[in-house]
Structures are given as structure tokens and as C-alpha cells.
Design an enzyme around this catalytic site. Structure first.
Site, PDB file in Angstrom:
ATOM      1  N   LYS A 277      58.982  35.457  90.208  1.00  0.00           N
ATOM      2  CA  LYS A 277      58.470  34.122  90.560  1.00  0.00           C
ATOM      3  C   LYS A 277      59.582  33.066  90.575  1.00  0.00           C
ATOM      4  O   LYS A 277      60.679  33.290  90.048  1.00  0.00           O
ATOM      5  CB  LYS A 277      57.363  33.736  89.574  1.00  0.00           C
ATOM      6  CG  LYS A 277      56.134  34.651  89.657  1.00  0.00           C
ATOM      7  CD  LYS A 277      55.002  34.144  88.761  1.00  0.00           C
ATOM      8  CE  LYS A 277      53.770  35.019  88.883  1.00  0.00           C
ATOM      9  NZ  LYS A 277      52.630  34.498  88.056  1.00  0.00           N
TER      10      LYS A 277
ATOM     11  N   TYR B 298      46.854  34.503  96.576  1.00  0.00           N
ATOM     12  CA  TYR B 298      46.089  34.305  95.338  1.00  0.00           C
ATOM     13  C   TYR B 298      44.633  33.900  95.613  1.00  0.00           C
ATOM     14  O   TYR B 298      44.003  33.285  94.759  1.00  0.00           O
ATOM     15  CB  TYR B 298      46.767  33.247  94.468  1.00  0.00           C
ATOM     16  CG  TYR B 298      47.909  33.786  93.621  1.00  0.00           C
ATOM     17  CD1 TYR B 298      47.668  34.703  92.587  1.00  0.00           C
ATOM     18  CD2 TYR B 298      49.219  33.370  93.823  1.00  0.00           C
ATOM     19  CE1 TYR B 298      48.701  35.181  91.796  1.00  0.00           C
ATOM     20  CE2 TYR B 298      50.264  33.851  93.023  1.00  0.00           C
ATOM     21  CZ  TYR B 298      49.989  34.762  92.007  1.00  0.00           C
ATOM     22  OH  TYR B 298      51.009  35.236  91.217  1.00  0.00           O
TER      23      TYR B 298
ATOM     24  N   PHE C 208      43.178  26.222  87.840  1.00  0.00           N
ATOM     25  CA  PHE C 208      44.640  26.173  87.985  1.00  0.00           C
ATOM     26  C   PHE C 208      45.124  26.562  89.375  1.00  0.00           C
ATOM     27  O   PHE C 208      46.330  26.698  89.584  1.00  0.00           O
ATOM     28  CB  PHE C 208      45.296  27.062  86.920  1.00  0.00           C
ATOM     29  CG  PHE C 208      44.819  28.494  86.921  1.00  0.00           C
ATOM     30  CD1 PHE C 208      45.300  29.416  87.832  1.00  0.00           C
ATOM     31  CD2 PHE C 208      43.864  28.921  86.001  1.00  0.00           C
ATOM     32  CE1 PHE C 208      44.854  30.732  87.846  1.00  0.00           C
ATOM     33  CE2 PHE C 208      43.408  30.242  85.998  1.00  0.00           C
ATOM     34  CZ  PHE C 208      43.913  31.139  86.927  1.00  0.00           C
TER      35      PHE C 208
ATOM     36  N   ARG D  81      52.580  46.545  84.309  1.00  0.00           N
ATOM     37  CA  ARG D  81      51.871  45.541  83.505  1.00  0.00           C
ATOM     38  C   ARG D  81      52.371  45.563  82.047  1.00  0.00           C
ATOM     39  O   ARG D  81      52.458  44.518  81.411  1.00  0.00           O
ATOM     40  CB  ARG D  81      50.350  45.780  83.537  1.00  0.00           C
ATOM     41  CG  ARG D  81      49.695  45.656  84.912  1.00  0.00           C
ATOM     42  CD  ARG D  81      49.613  44.260  85.460  1.00  0.00           C
ATOM     43  NE  ARG D  81      49.029  43.296  84.562  1.00  0.00           N
ATOM     44  CZ  ARG D  81      48.611  42.077  84.939  1.00  0.00           C
ATOM     45  NH1 ARG D  81      48.679  41.691  86.207  1.00  0.00           N
ATOM     46  NH2 ARG D  81      48.137  41.235  84.067  1.00  0.00           N
TER      47      ARG D  81
ATOM     48  N   THR E 129      49.803  37.640  80.238  1.00  0.00           N
ATOM     49  CA  THR E 129      49.911  36.471  81.122  1.00  0.00           C
ATOM     50  C   THR E 129      50.507  35.276  80.386  1.00  0.00           C
ATOM     51  O   THR E 129      51.399  34.587  80.905  1.00  0.00           O
ATOM     52  CB  THR E 129      48.507  36.095  81.654  1.00  0.00           C
ATOM     53  OG1 THR E 129      47.902  37.260  82.214  1.00  0.00           O
ATOM     54  CG2 THR E 129      48.591  34.993  82.694  1.00  0.00           C
TER      55      THR E 129
ATOM     56  N   ARG F 279      57.799  38.767  80.098  1.00  0.00           N
ATOM     57  CA  ARG F 279      57.227  37.437  79.863  1.00  0.00           C
ATOM     58  C   ARG F 279      57.592  36.904  78.472  1.00  0.00           C
ATOM     59  O   ARG F 279      57.817  35.704  78.312  1.00  0.00           O
ATOM     60  CB  ARG F 279      55.721  37.470  80.106  1.00  0.00           C
ATOM     61  CG  ARG F 279      55.420  37.501  81.620  1.00  0.00           C
ATOM     62  CD  ARG F 279      53.997  37.857  81.898  1.00  0.00           C
ATOM     63  NE  ARG F 279      53.588  37.506  83.265  1.00  0.00           N
ATOM     64  CZ  ARG F 279      52.431  37.862  83.801  1.00  0.00           C
ATOM     65  NH1 ARG F 279      51.570  38.570  83.099  1.00  0.00           N
ATOM     66  NH2 ARG F 279      52.129  37.503  85.043  1.00  0.00           N
TER      67      ARG F 279
ATOM     68  N   ASN G  87      55.345  32.095  84.630  1.00  0.00           N
ATOM     69  CA  ASN G  87      55.513  33.266  83.772  1.00  0.00           C
ATOM     70  C   ASN G  87      56.336  34.392  84.420  1.00  0.00           C
ATOM     71  O   ASN G  87      56.148  35.563  84.098  1.00  0.00           O
ATOM     72  CB  ASN G  87      54.149  33.742  83.254  1.00  0.00           C
ATOM     73  CG  ASN G  87      53.200  34.114  84.368  1.00  0.00           C
ATOM     74  OD1 ASN G  87      53.580  34.110  85.536  1.00  0.00           O
ATOM     75  ND2 ASN G  87      51.978  34.440  84.019  1.00  0.00           N
TER      76      ASN G  87
ATOM     77  N   HIS H  84      54.836  38.629  88.713  1.00  0.00           N
ATOM     78  CA  HIS H  84      53.484  39.033  89.090  1.00  0.00           C
ATOM     79  C   HIS H  84      53.469  40.545  89.188  1.00  0.00           C
ATOM     80  O   HIS H  84      54.450  41.150  89.622  1.00  0.00           O
ATOM     81  CB  HIS H  84      53.104  38.448  90.461  1.00  0.00           C
ATOM     82  CG  HIS H  84      51.871  39.093  91.032  1.00  0.00           C
ATOM     83  ND1 HIS H  84      50.613  38.644  90.745  1.00  0.00           N
ATOM     84  CD2 HIS H  84      51.717  40.198  91.808  1.00  0.00           C
ATOM     85  CE1 HIS H  84      49.719  39.443  91.339  1.00  0.00           C
ATOM     86  NE2 HIS H  84      50.366  40.394  91.995  1.00  0.00           N
TER      87      HIS H  84
ATOM     88  N   GLU I 260      48.068  43.998  98.168  1.00  0.00           N
ATOM     89  CA  GLU I 260      49.213  43.100  97.955  1.00  0.00           C
ATOM     90  C   GLU I 260      50.474  43.643  98.623  1.00  0.00           C
ATOM     91  O   GLU I 260      51.266  42.877  99.181  1.00  0.00           O
ATOM     92  CB  GLU I 260      49.420  42.878  96.454  1.00  0.00           C
ATOM     93  CG  GLU I 260      48.275  42.067  95.854  1.00  0.00           C
ATOM     94  CD  GLU I 260      48.338  41.908  94.344  1.00  0.00           C
ATOM     95  OE1 GLU I 260      47.479  41.208  93.798  1.00  0.00           O
ATOM     96  OE2 GLU I 260      49.251  42.475  93.698  1.00  0.00           O
TER      97      GLU I 260
HETATM   98  P1  DAT Z   1      48.389  37.901  85.686  1.00  0.00           P
HETATM   99  O1  DAT Z   1      49.507  37.251  86.462  1.00  0.00           O
HETATM  100  O2  DAT Z   1      48.831  38.325  84.306  1.00  0.00           O
HETATM  101  O3  DAT Z   1      47.726  39.032  86.452  1.00  0.00           O
HETATM  102  P2  DAT Z   1      46.014  36.302  86.279  1.00  0.00           P
HETATM  103  O4  DAT Z   1      45.760  37.236  87.417  1.00  0.00           O
HETATM  104  O5  DAT Z   1      44.884  36.055  85.322  1.00  0.00           O
HETATM  105  O6  DAT Z   1      47.278  36.781  85.421  1.00  0.00           O
HETATM  106  O7  DAT Z   1      46.478  34.865  86.842  1.00  0.00           O
HETATM  107  C1  DAT Z   1      47.367  34.798  87.925  1.00  0.00           C
HETATM  108  C2  DAT Z   1      48.386  33.723  87.635  1.00  0.00           C
HETATM  109  O8  DAT Z   1      47.730  32.466  87.565  1.00  0.00           O
HETATM  110  C3  DAT Z   1      49.120  33.861  86.294  1.00  0.00           C
HETATM  111  O9  DAT Z   1      50.216  34.748  86.355  1.00  0.00           O
HETATM  112  C4  DAT Z   1      49.553  32.450  86.047  1.00  0.00           C
HETATM  113  C5  DAT Z   1      48.390  31.633  86.593  1.00  0.00           C
HETATM  114  N1  DAT Z   1      47.444  31.307  85.516  1.00  0.00           N
HETATM  115  C6  DAT Z   1      46.548  32.143  84.942  1.00  0.00           C
HETATM  116  N2  DAT Z   1      45.852  31.523  83.973  1.00  0.00           N
HETATM  117  C7  DAT Z   1      46.327  30.244  83.935  1.00  0.00           C
HETATM  118  C8  DAT Z   1      46.034  29.088  83.155  1.00  0.00           C
HETATM  119  N3  DAT Z   1      45.088  29.119  82.211  1.00  0.00           N
HETATM  120  N4  DAT Z   1      46.734  27.952  83.403  1.00  0.00           N
HETATM  121  C9  DAT Z   1      47.684  27.909  84.368  1.00  0.00           C
HETATM  122  N5  DAT Z   1      48.014  28.956  85.147  1.00  0.00           N
HETATM  123  C10 DAT Z   1      47.343  30.113  84.929  1.00  0.00           C
HETATM  124 MG    MG Z   2      46.527  39.004  88.122  1.00  0.00          MG
END
Ligand code: DAT
Ligand code: MG
Length: 140
Positions: free
Chosen positions: A11, A51, A59, A87, A93, A104, A114, A117, A128
Site C-alpha cells: 500500500k 474495494y 471508512f 494472511r 488488520t 503489519r 496498514n 492487502h 482480485e
Molecule cells: P484486511 O485488509 O485485513 O482484509 P478488511 O478487509 O476488513 O481488512 O478491510 C480492508 C481495509 O479497510 C483494511 O486493510 C484497512 C481499512 N479498514 C478496515 N477497517 C477499518 C477501520 N475501522 N478504520 C479505517 N480503515 C479500516
Molecule cells: Mg479484506
């Protein structure tokens, strides 16, 4: 478990801090092979498409603006159990919940910024990968 492919992205917070090589080394050290890779500065529209599953989350705007704020590295990783393995290497996350030694934990700046992805299931991995790569871009 058969050899799998998963989609991974480094990222903008990580490319900005020149962490691309350090992160790729962690994948390679864990036995995952980079079989496709491209540096992309995605548009807001591309980030929204990628996304889309999160479009109703609070968010979403912050996430898509961040993802289009600078270069990313999109890549395909291949290896034994690659989806789950990636993962594990990434960590949780939220970096404050990530295990020691994960990407992370080491590098993420916040839950939003973070560093990496990774696909979460075989179906999302296939979607994807196809979002960013043609079949001929992937060289195993
Ligand atoms: P991951 O990237 O671990 O698969 P996710 O699919 O739940 O996590 O969310 C996708 C992305 O969205 C994550 O990498 C960062 C952002 N994100 C998730 N939860 C968030 C939050 N509570 N506040 C801000 N950004 C968030
Ligand atoms: Mg995800």
C-alpha cells in the site's frame, strides 16, 4: 494442500517509506513466490472498484482516498496454502492486534494505513488477480 495463488498489494504508506523490498523479502523468506508484479498509482475509481465489497462501511471514503494517494505494488503470490499463509505473514488488520514478526506489526502506521492487502479466500483471490492482471502477466 495444493499450490495456490493469491493477490497481494503493497500500500501507499509502505511505498512512501521505501519498504517494498523489505516486504517482498518477507514473502520470499516464507516460501511464497512473486509470479506477477506491477507498480500502480491507482485512480480513485479503480480503488472504489477494487474495494466495492466495503462500499457501505464508514471508512470507505478514507480507504479509497488513501489507496489512490500514491503508488502501490500489485502482485500475485504463489505457494503452498498461499492465501492463508499470506494472511499470517501480514498479521491482523489493526497493527496493535498483529502478532510479533508480521508485516503489519513491523510496519503498519494505523488500522487504515496498514502497509499490505491480501485476499481472504479462493474466490476473492481469483477476482482480485483478474482485476489487475491478464493471465499472460503471470509467470509461475
Ligand atoms: P484486511 O485488509 O485485513 O482484509 P478488511 O478487509 O476488513 O481488512 O478491510 C480492508 C481495509 O479497510 C483494511 O486493510 C484497512 C481499512 N479498514 C478496515 N477497517 C477499518 C477501520 N475501522 N478504520 C479505517 N480503515 C479500516
Ligand atoms: Mg479484506
Amino acid at each position: 494442500m495444493a499450490i495456490e495463488r493469491t493477490f497481494s498489494m503493497i500500500k501507499p504508506d509502505a511505498t512512501r517509506r521505501n519498504l517494498t523490498g523489505a516486504i517482498i523479502k518477507m514473502f520470499e523468506d516464507a516460501g511464497l513466490k512473486v509470479v506477477a508484479s506491477r507498480r500502480v498509482h491507482m485512480s480513485l475509481r479503480e480503488a472504489e472498484g477494487f474495494y466495492a465489497v466495503h462500499k457501505d462501511r464508514p471508512f470507505f471514503g478514507e480507504l479509497t482516498e488513501f489507496m489512490s494517494s500514491g503508488p502501490t505494488v500489485v502482485q500475485v503470490l504463489e505457494g503452498e496454502n498461499a492465501i492463508a499463509r499470506n494472511r499470517e505473514i501480514m498479521g491482523a488488520t489493526n497493527p496493535s492486534e498483529a502478532e510479533d514478526g508480521t508485516i503489519r506489526k513491523l510496519y503498519a502506521e494505523s488500522i487504515g494505513e496498514n502497509s499490505v492487502h491480501g485476499s481472504d479466500a479462493p474466490e476473492t483471490a481469483a477476482e482480485e488477480i483478474a482485476y489487475w492482471f491478464a493471465g499472460t502477466d503471470i509467470v509461475g
